[in-house]
Design a protein around this motif. Structure first.
Motif, PDB file in Angstrom:
ATOM      1  N   ALA A 571       0.843  -1.192   0.000  1.00 27.83           N
ATOM      2  CA  ALA A 571       0.000   0.000   0.000  1.00 27.83           C
ATOM      3  C   ALA A 571       0.879   1.243   0.000  1.00 27.83           C
ATOM      4  N   PHE A 572       0.608   2.143  -0.957  1.00 30.04           N
ATOM      5  CA  PHE A 572       1.209   3.468  -0.968  1.00 30.04           C
ATOM      6  C   PHE A 572       0.168   4.451  -0.433  1.00 30.04           C
ATOM      7  N   TYR A 573       0.578   5.371   0.426  1.00 27.97           N
ATOM      8  CA  TYR A 573      -0.391   6.320   0.967  1.00 27.97           C
ATOM      9  C   TYR A 573       0.209   7.721   1.024  1.00 27.97           C
ATOM     10  N   TRP A 574      -0.688   8.693   0.935  1.00 27.04           N
ATOM     11  CA  TRP A 574      -0.363  10.115   1.088  1.00 27.04           C
ATOM     12  C   TRP A 574      -1.467  10.705   1.945  1.00 27.04           C
ATOM     13  N   ILE A 575      -1.108  11.291   3.093  1.00 29.36           N
ATOM     14  CA  ILE A 575      -2.090  11.802   4.048  1.00 29.36           C
ATOM     15  C   ILE A 575      -1.863  13.288   4.282  1.00 29.36           C
ATOM     16  N   ASP A 576      -2.937  14.066   4.201  1.00 31.85           N
ATOM     17  CA  ASP A 576      -2.920  15.477   4.594  1.00 31.85           C
ATOM     18  C   ASP A 576      -3.724  15.626   5.886  1.00 31.85           C
ATOM     19  N   TRP A 577      -3.071  16.156   6.908  1.00 30.99           N
ATOM     20  CA  TRP A 577      -3.672  16.299   8.239  1.00 30.99           C
ATOM     21  C   TRP A 577      -3.759  17.781   8.562  1.00 30.99           C
ATOM     22  N   LYS A 578      -4.960  18.298   8.768  1.00 28.93           N
ATOM     23  CA  LYS A 578      -5.162  19.730   8.942  1.00 28.93           C
ATOM     24  C   LYS A 578      -5.800  20.034  10.300  1.00 28.93           C
ATOM     25  N   ASP A 579      -5.571  21.275  10.773  1.00 35.13           N
ATOM     26  CA  ASP A 579      -6.115  21.745  12.056  1.00 35.13           C
ATOM     27  C   ASP A 579      -5.782  20.758  13.175  1.00 35.13           C
ATOM     28  N   ILE A 580      -4.531  20.426  13.309  1.00 30.97           N
ATOM     29  CA  ILE A 580      -4.075  19.371  14.213  1.00 30.97           C
ATOM     30  C   ILE A 580      -4.379  19.731  15.660  1.00 30.97           C
ATOM     31  N   GLN A 581      -5.038  18.830  16.371  1.00 32.76           N
ATOM     32  CA  GLN A 581      -5.259  19.026  17.801  1.00 32.76           C
ATOM     33  C   GLN A 581      -3.952  18.790  18.559  1.00 32.76           C
ATOM     34  N   VAL A 582      -3.597  19.769  19.420  1.00 27.18           N
ATOM     35  CA  VAL A 582      -2.360  19.659  20.196  1.00 27.18           C
ATOM     36  C   VAL A 582      -2.576  20.220  21.591  1.00 27.18           C
ATOM     37  N   GLN A 583      -1.686  19.863  22.496  1.00 28.58           N
ATOM     38  CA  GLN A 583      -1.543  20.588  23.753  1.00 28.58           C
ATOM     39  C   GLN A 583      -0.842  21.906  23.465  1.00 28.58           C
ATOM     40  N   ALA A 584      -1.217  22.940  24.190  1.00 25.80           N
ATOM     41  CA  ALA A 584      -0.569  24.234  24.030  1.00 25.80           C
ATOM     42  C   ALA A 584      -0.424  24.882  25.397  1.00 25.80           C
ATOM     43  N   ASN A 585       0.463  25.880  25.483  1.00 26.70           N
ATOM     44  CA  ASN A 585       0.658  26.640  26.716  1.00 26.70           C
ATOM     45  C   ASN A 585       0.600  28.132  26.409  1.00 26.70           C
ATOM     46  N   ARG A 586      -0.152  28.845  27.211  1.00 28.01           N
ATOM     47  CA  ARG A 586      -0.189  30.302  27.066  1.00 28.01           C
ATOM     48  C   ARG A 586       1.196  30.857  27.362  1.00 28.01           C
ATOM     49  N   VAL A 587       1.643  31.841  26.568  1.00 30.26           N
ATOM     50  CA  VAL A 587       3.014  32.327  26.677  1.00 30.26           C
ATOM     51  C   VAL A 587       3.272  33.000  28.022  1.00 30.26           C
ATOM     52  N   SER A 588       2.332  33.796  28.530  1.00 29.72           N
ATOM     53  CA  SER A 588       2.601  34.613  29.727  1.00 29.72           C
ATOM     54  C   SER A 588       2.716  33.791  31.001  1.00 29.72           C
ATOM     55  N   ASP A 589       1.850  32.777  31.182  1.00 33.66           N
ATOM     56  CA  ASP A 589       1.824  32.049  32.456  1.00 33.66           C
ATOM     57  C   ASP A 589       1.880  30.532  32.312  1.00 33.66           C
ATOM     58  N   SER A 590       2.099  30.042  31.097  1.00 34.67           N
ATOM     59  CA  SER A 590       2.207  28.605  30.796  1.00 34.67           C
ATOM     60  C   SER A 590       0.939  27.824  31.113  1.00 34.67           C
ATOM     61  N   ALA A 591      -0.204  28.489  31.233  1.00 31.55           N
ATOM     62  CA  ALA A 591      -1.466  27.772  31.438  1.00 31.55           C
ATOM     63  C   ALA A 591      -1.721  26.852  30.247  1.00 31.55           C
ATOM     64  N   GLN A 592      -2.083  25.624  30.545  1.00 35.00           N
ATOM     65  CA  GLN A 592      -2.175  24.592  29.519  1.00 35.00           C
ATOM     66  C   GLN A 592      -3.596  24.477  28.984  1.00 35.00           C
ATOM     67  N   PHE A 593      -3.713  24.212  27.693  1.00 34.59           N
ATOM     68  CA  PHE A 593      -5.020  24.067  27.059  1.00 34.59           C
ATOM     69  C   PHE A 593      -4.848  23.316  25.752  1.00 34.59           C
ATOM     70  N   ALA A 594      -5.963  22.924  25.168  1.00 32.91           N
ATOM     71  CA  ALA A 594      -5.949  22.252  23.870  1.00 32.91           C
ATOM     72  C   ALA A 594      -6.388  23.233  22.797  1.00 32.91           C
ATOM     73  N   THR A 595      -5.742  23.148  21.631  1.00 31.37           N
ATOM     74  CA  THR A 595      -6.088  24.022  20.516  1.00 31.37           C
ATOM     75  C   THR A 595      -5.726  23.329  19.205  1.00 31.37           C
ATOM     76  N   ASN A 596      -5.890  24.047  18.106  1.00 35.14           N
ATOM     77  CA  ASN A 596      -5.568  23.513  16.781  1.00 35.14           C
ATOM     78  C   ASN A 596      -4.417  24.301  16.176  1.00 35.14           C
ATOM     79  N   ILE A 597      -3.566  23.613  15.456  1.00 32.03           N
ATOM     80  CA  ILE A 597      -2.480  24.282  14.736  1.00 32.03           C
ATOM     81  C   ILE A 597      -2.368  23.693  13.344  1.00 32.03           C
ATOM     82  N   GLY A 598      -1.962  24.481  12.387  1.00 32.54           N
ATOM     83  CA  GLY A 598      -1.475  24.150  11.071  1.00 32.54           C
ATOM     84  C   GLY A 598      -1.818  22.831  10.418  1.00 32.54           C
ATOM     85  N   SER A 599      -0.847  22.284   9.700  1.00 26.30           N
ATOM     86  CA  SER A 599      -1.053  21.081   8.894  1.00 26.30           C
ATOM     87  C   SER A 599       0.205  20.226   8.913  1.00 26.30           C
ATOM     88  N   ALA A 600       0.021  18.964   8.575  1.00 24.96           N
ATOM     89  CA  ALA A 600       1.140  18.027   8.447  1.00 24.96           C
ATOM     90  C   ALA A 600       0.865  17.086   7.282  1.00 24.96           C
TER      91      ALA A 600
END
Length: 766
Positions: A571-600
């Motif tokens: 099997a050959f495959y090509w996958i485009d993954w968009k609006d990736i769910q990730v853990q993130a941290n607010r820059v000022s106080d490192s408060a953690q939350f979930a958000t979406n970023i870019g593509s892979a």
């Protein structure tokens, strides 16, 4: 103490974010011949001509005719190769890695779709089912190691499976299908496995099955029981316990099958499993080869009860299946997290999480043989989870420092929080196949559903323990109550699609082209709406992350060549993954939350090849080559997530395994075999490069796993119903790093293979 709650929240996905789980159900068993009966069947997993039969499309089909990448495991393969859990399945499945730092802590990566090997607070990208029940959860909650004794079959479907298996199958689905009773004969089997790791660690596994026909041809009962006592191999130098990561696991299941008429069948299942490791298998290499330290044992334990009723009725032209499953699950997550404060003071988390789930799926599948094959169905899912986080010191430390005000029976409770999450899904799905001819057919599928989740914070209390402990303060703890909060409901609505064309080049070779999509349900943030006290102009914590989405383009070839002497799946495959769910941290106080970023993007080749050049001799190779990397990322997304443009994701560029087996006869009544397997997994990063919330700062926990090899040898003998197999696992005694934990609150963050283990398996009627 805000930092304390951010640490505890990052440990448990339910404490910060938890997706609305949108997953389909699986099938108990397969019919030996391709037919409309997609679920309840007999003991065989192959047709009369030796073809492997699978039910990945809700109907029984030859493996080579299914336009998907599937690896199937029969019970005989599982038993002969000693595959008892997720690690063995991953070893034999191309494109798949299991991130397993310790017992009951498992997270699959398929086709490179993972931002780290931990998956904290996010829905897993590979859905896992036991029969009709989806058991996969967020990446950092307890997931029991399965017992794979007396199963009908295991199927690993790679690539998104959204149309039939819902949101949890972004990158694939693993289906463990238990075996149904036989109605016309008594049967029984036993398997005992005794192994020795190093010189003082004994591993014991006991399994048994009995099948009893209660009314000949009409009613039968099948009972399975198992018990494991696997002594560990990691020494905890702080608790003083050698071989601390001992695992004790036991359970069983009862299945009652009734077939009052030729058209009607009823299957009832009840199962129970309890698994409690005594400590974690994660190590700190600076302390020694297999050593760790923690003031308390780190424990990830679980107890699960499943109850299922499946009714099947054969109409003229179609089969109706109704499956109802109720499940109760209790997990305990206990960890010494004092590394978060430099191990200066005692600091631990104990989390208890009872859970109740109900799953209902009803589907109607056409009989095969016409121009059209079709299946339509409705799926409903309801899960309620409660999580109690308890932050702990020790009574001895508090007394020594003169700190008072600790709560609980031992006076060491310094913080609590109670959360409850309710998730629902209602979905409809369908697939249609049109046969242009016996050699050419097309399939299309769609699933559309609504998911929702709502998180309620029942409150608790906080204290200034860390401040007092680190600064030498004394006196009563300052207690602050946490106000109850009901978060807004998070709702997701999204379709999944699949389309494929299949062409049978010859009677033995089939090609296909496939386009399929997948997604994960929205994620809810426990701290939604919170403003930074350090910089009020910084972003406000959002309600959650929206669904990420994935589209998979695939072309494959399956078949037998040279009169069956060579079998190949590619099997050959090509996958485009968009609006990736990730853990993130607010820059000022490192408060953690979930958000979406870019593509892979992920692309690669998967292959499975088995050769049988002469009678009694076989060779095989499977693996994948490819890669996954970030393709689009804004500067703000890079700042909060720690990702960088072009970065690799957490999966090897190459992994694979090989085997060789020789079968022989020593006499008319005694036969044997010798089997050798070799596995190689390439190195890969454990997380994004930078500290989330601190742009340009390389994370101190960032690193790569090692390239590693695992060799296993087996020599088996069989006479009649009695079998014996001598084995050696991890022949090279490879202690490479196979897992590297991405968060710094644990002192021991490195996972390894179990050291070289010698053993024997004794079986009856396998």
């Amino acid at each position: 103490m805000k930092a304390a709650w951010m640490i505890s929240a990052s440990l448990l996905g339910l404490a910060m974010a938890h997706p609305a789980s949108a997953q389909g159900a699986s099938s108990p068993a397969a019919d030996p011949q391709p037919s409309a009966q997609s679920d309840v069947g007999t003991d065989e997993t192959s047709s009369d001509d030796g073809e492997i039969i699978v039910t990945a499309t809700r109907r029984s089909e030859r493996l080579r005719d299914v336009p998907l990448s599937i690896t199937a495991f029969s019970q005989s393969k599982l038993s002969s190769e000693g595959i008892v859990g997720y690690e063995g399945l991953a070893r034999e499945t191309p494109g798949v890695v299991v991130n397993k730092p310790t017992a009951n802590f498992n997270n699959f990566t398929a086709r490179g779709i993972a931002t780290n090997g931990y998956g904290a607070n996010l829905q897993s990208t590979v859905a896992i089912y036991i029969d009709e029940l989806p058991i996969s959860r967020t990446g950092n909650t307890t997931l029991l190691d399965p017992n794979l004794y007396d199963v009908e079959r295991v199927e690993f479907l790679r690539g998104p499976q959204g149309t039939l298996f819902g949101s949890g199958s972004l990158a694939g689905a693993l289906r463990i299908l238990t075996k149904s009773p036989e109605l016309d004969r008594f049967d029984a089997s036993v398997l005992v496995d005794i192994g020795l790791t190093r010189s003082d660690s004994v591993r014991q596994r006991y399994n048994a099955m009995v099948n009893v026909p209660l009314i000949d041809g009409k009613l039968g009962l099948r009972a399975v029981g198992y018990y494991r006592n696997e002594e560990g191999y990691v020494d905890n130098i702080e608790t003083g316990i050698d071989n601390a990561n001992t695992l004790k696991n036991y359970g069983g299941r009862l299945i009652l099958l009734a077939e009052p008429t030729e058209r009607l069948s009823l299957r009832l299942l009840a199962s129970y499993e309890k698994s409690r490791p005594q400590d974690s298998a994660l190590i700190n290499p600076t302390l020694g080869r297999f050593a760790r330290r923690s003031a308390r044992p780190d424990v990830f334990s679980g107890e699960q009860q499943n109850y299922n009723a499946t009714i099947e009725y054969e109409f003229d032209g179609a089969v109706l299946t109704s499956s109802s499953t109720y499940s109760r699950f209790k997990q305990e997550f206990s960890a010494d997290i004092s590394a978060a404060v430099g191990r200066a003071i005692p600091y631990a988390l104990n989390a208890l999480g009872p859970e109740k789930s109900f799953v209902q799926e009803t589907r109607l599948a056409s009989d095969p043989g016409g121009k059209f094959d079709w299946v339509v169905g409705v799926f409903y899912f309801n899960r309620s989870t409660q999580l109690e986080n308890r932050l702990l010191s020790t009574a001895e430390f508090l007394a020594e420092r003169g700190i008072t005000g600790g709560q609980g029976p031992d006076g060491d409770l310094i913080g609590t929080q109670v959360l409850r999450l309710k998730t629902h899904e209602l979905a409809g799905f369908g697939e249609l196949t049109y046969h242009f001819s016996d050699r050419f057919w097309a399939t299309g599928g769609i699933r559309y559903g609504r998911t929702d989740s709502q998180l309620r914070n029942f409150g608790g209390f906080n204290s200034d323990y860390i401040t007092k402990g680190l600064t030498g303060g004394t006196g009563a703890l300052a207690i602050a109550d946490i106000a109850p909060v009901l978060q807004p409901k998070v709702v997701g609505k999204r379709p999944s699609f699949k389309g494929s064309l299949s062409y049978r080049l010859t009677d033995d070779v089939t090609t296909y082209a496939l386009v399929s999509t997948g997604y994960r349900a929205p994620v809810q943030n426990a701290n939604a709406g919170r403003v930074s006290l350090i910089d009020p102009t910084d972003l406000v914590i959002p309600n959650g992350a929206g669904s990420d989405k994935l589209i998979n383009y695939e072309a494959g070839l399956k078949g037998n060549f040279f009169d069956g002497k060579l079998t190949g799946n590619f099997a050959f495959y090509w996958i485009d993954w968009k609006d990736i769910q990730v853990q993130a941290n607010r820059v000022s106080d490192s408060a953690q939350f979930a958000t979406n970023i870019g593509s892979a993007r992920s692309r690669g080749l998967e292959f499975e090849v088995t050769a049988r050049p002469v009678a009694g001799l076989s060779f095989g190779v499977n693996g994948s080559v490819g890669g996954t990397k970030i393709t689009q990322l804004t500067p703000s997304e890079a700042a909060i997530s720690g990702a960088v443009p072009g970065a690799r994701l957490s999966a090897p560029n190459f992994q694979g395994s090989m085997f060789a087996q020789a079968d022989f006869d020593l006499s008319d009544t005694l036969s044997g075999y010798f089997n050798a397997t070799f596995q190689h997994v390439g190195a890969f990063p454990n997380m994004f490069r930078n500290v989330p919330g601190r742009p340009g700062t390389v994370a101190p926990t960032y690193g790569y796993t090692d390239d590693y090899e695992n060799i296993n040898l087996r020599l088996g003998l069989k006479s009649g119903d009695i079998s014996a197999t001598l084995y050696v696992e991890n022949v090279l005694n490879d202690d490479s790093t196979t897992y590297l934990h991405p968060e710094g609150f644990l002192d021991a963050r490195y996972g390894t293979l179990r050291p070289r283990t010698f053993g024997i398996r004794l079986g009856y009627n396998l």
